[in-house]
Structures are given as C-alpha cells and as structure tokens.
Design a protein around this motif. Sequence first.
Motif, PDB file in Angstrom:
ATOM      1  N   ARG A 118      37.752  40.266  46.102  1.00 38.00           N
ATOM      2  CA  ARG A 118      36.513  39.967  45.374  1.00 38.00           C
ATOM      3  C   ARG A 118      36.767  39.950  43.874  1.00 38.00           C
ATOM      4  O   ARG A 118      36.262  39.077  43.163  1.00 38.00           O
ATOM      5  N   GLU A 119      37.570  40.905  43.388  1.00 37.51           N
ATOM      6  CA  GLU A 119      37.868  40.946  41.963  1.00 37.51           C
ATOM      7  C   GLU A 119      38.691  39.738  41.534  1.00 37.51           C
ATOM      8  O   GLU A 119      38.551  39.240  40.423  1.00 37.51           O
ATOM      9  N   LEU A 120      39.553  39.262  42.443  1.00 31.04           N
ATOM     10  CA  LEU A 120      40.356  38.080  42.132  1.00 31.04           C
ATOM     11  C   LEU A 120      39.510  36.813  42.190  1.00 31.04           C
ATOM     12  O   LEU A 120      39.753  35.854  41.440  1.00 31.04           O
ATOM     13  N   ASP A 121      38.509  36.793  43.059  1.00 33.27           N
ATOM     14  CA  ASP A 121      37.650  35.612  43.204  1.00 33.27           C
ATOM     15  C   ASP A 121      36.697  35.447  42.017  1.00 33.27           C
ATOM     16  O   ASP A 121      36.221  34.342  41.749  1.00 33.27           O
ATOM     17  N   TRP A 122      36.429  36.555  41.324  1.00 33.65           N
ATOM     18  CA  TRP A 122      35.572  36.465  40.147  1.00 33.65           C
ATOM     19  C   TRP A 122      36.285  35.683  39.043  1.00 33.65           C
ATOM     20  O   TRP A 122      37.511  35.707  38.933  1.00 33.65           O
ATOM     21  N   THR A 123      35.490  35.030  38.205  1.00 30.41           N
ATOM     22  CA  THR A 123      36.057  34.373  37.030  1.00 30.41           C
ATOM     23  C   THR A 123      36.139  35.383  35.884  1.00 30.41           C
ATOM     24  O   THR A 123      35.565  36.482  35.963  1.00 30.41           O
TER      25      THR A 123
END
Length: 213
Positions: free
Chosen positions: A102-107
């Motif tokens: 999820r943290e990686l998917d955030w911009t």
Amino acid sequence: MLDADQARERLREILNRAEYKVYEDQPKGFLQSWWDDAKEWMARQLEKLFPSYEATSAAAGPVLAVIIVLIVIVLGAAAYFVVRNTRRSRQYRDKSPLQSMRELDWTSDMHLSEALKQEQQHDYSKAARHLFLALLLYFHEKKWLEARIWKTNWEYYDELKKINQNWADQFYHLARVFDEVTYGERKLEKEEYDKFRKEAMERLEEPEKTMEG
C-alpha cells in the motif's frame, strides 16, 4: 647521647644503604609509567597555556589528576556515543522503508498529504515518516532510483550516488532519522521535525536539472 643533627645524619646514612634503596630502583609498572607520563604531558600543556602555572607547586598533582580524569571521562563518553550510533546504523541496515504494498502504491503527493495531516495533529514522528516516503517515491517517479518493497535505504543510497553524490549524502542523513523514527521508536519534537521537513522539502522542490552531473 646524639644531638638532633647527628641523629638526622645517622638516619640519612641508614636510608642510603643498598637494602633501603632497592625499592626505589625497581622498575615502574605500566600503569604507573603511563600515569606519570600523562601528568608530565598535561603539565607541559598547562605551562604553554598558562605561563604562570608551576607544575611543581603543591596543588599541581591534584589539579593534573582531576584534569586527566575529566579527559578520560569525556573520551569515554564520546566513544560510547560513537559505538551506540554505529550499532544503531547496523541494526537498521537490513530494514526496508516500505513496509507494505500500500505504501508503495501511494504516490509521492499522497504521502506528502498524509505528512501534512500528521503534522497538523502534532504527530511529528509519523509526519516525518510519510515525508521521507514522499521523497523516496518522488525519486522513483523521476527514475533516479527504483523503489521496491524489499530494498533498503542503503540500496537506494547506492543507486542515488551514481547520479549525484551530494544528493545521496543528503538522502542518507534523512534516512538515518527515518530509521530511528520508524524502527527505534524515536519521538521527534517540533524543532527537530522542522529541520527535517525543511531539508526534505528542499529536495522535493529542487528542479530536475540539479540532479545532472
């Protein structure tokens, strides 16, 4: 009956005999020699700084002893903090800053918005964490490094220094604070966070052309 002068002379003769001098002629131990050398060196330094200082005065011995003990304490404290910081760096070396997909998917903008939200709630540790992730993903979006959930900050540092060593060094400084906040349970105060935020925002607002060379 011997008078006082004769008695003193007789005592001097007795003490000068070989059996009494043997203890004075024995070699000094390592610690005693080191202590004497340390006092002698310190006395010379004090004489340079304070010409009126006399190393042979009655107070010289205790003064030198106190100064040497203080120096040893200061050096010991410095060594303690160096070792502690080194251990902390090694402890966090293998940890990834991205703890979930999820943290990686955030911009980077999403992490920046969350950082500002946490800042308004005065949770400066969480704010710093999201601010660092915003910076990391900003670098990823600019293709200055490649963010992966299994990578560590050390690996990102190695990638970044191939583009710009100065930026890599600055990233490393921010990463150390991030590691202490995330894994070391360090709580940032507002003043500390403000410095962290200022440095991170300078990177986020830096034009792309500064990464060249």
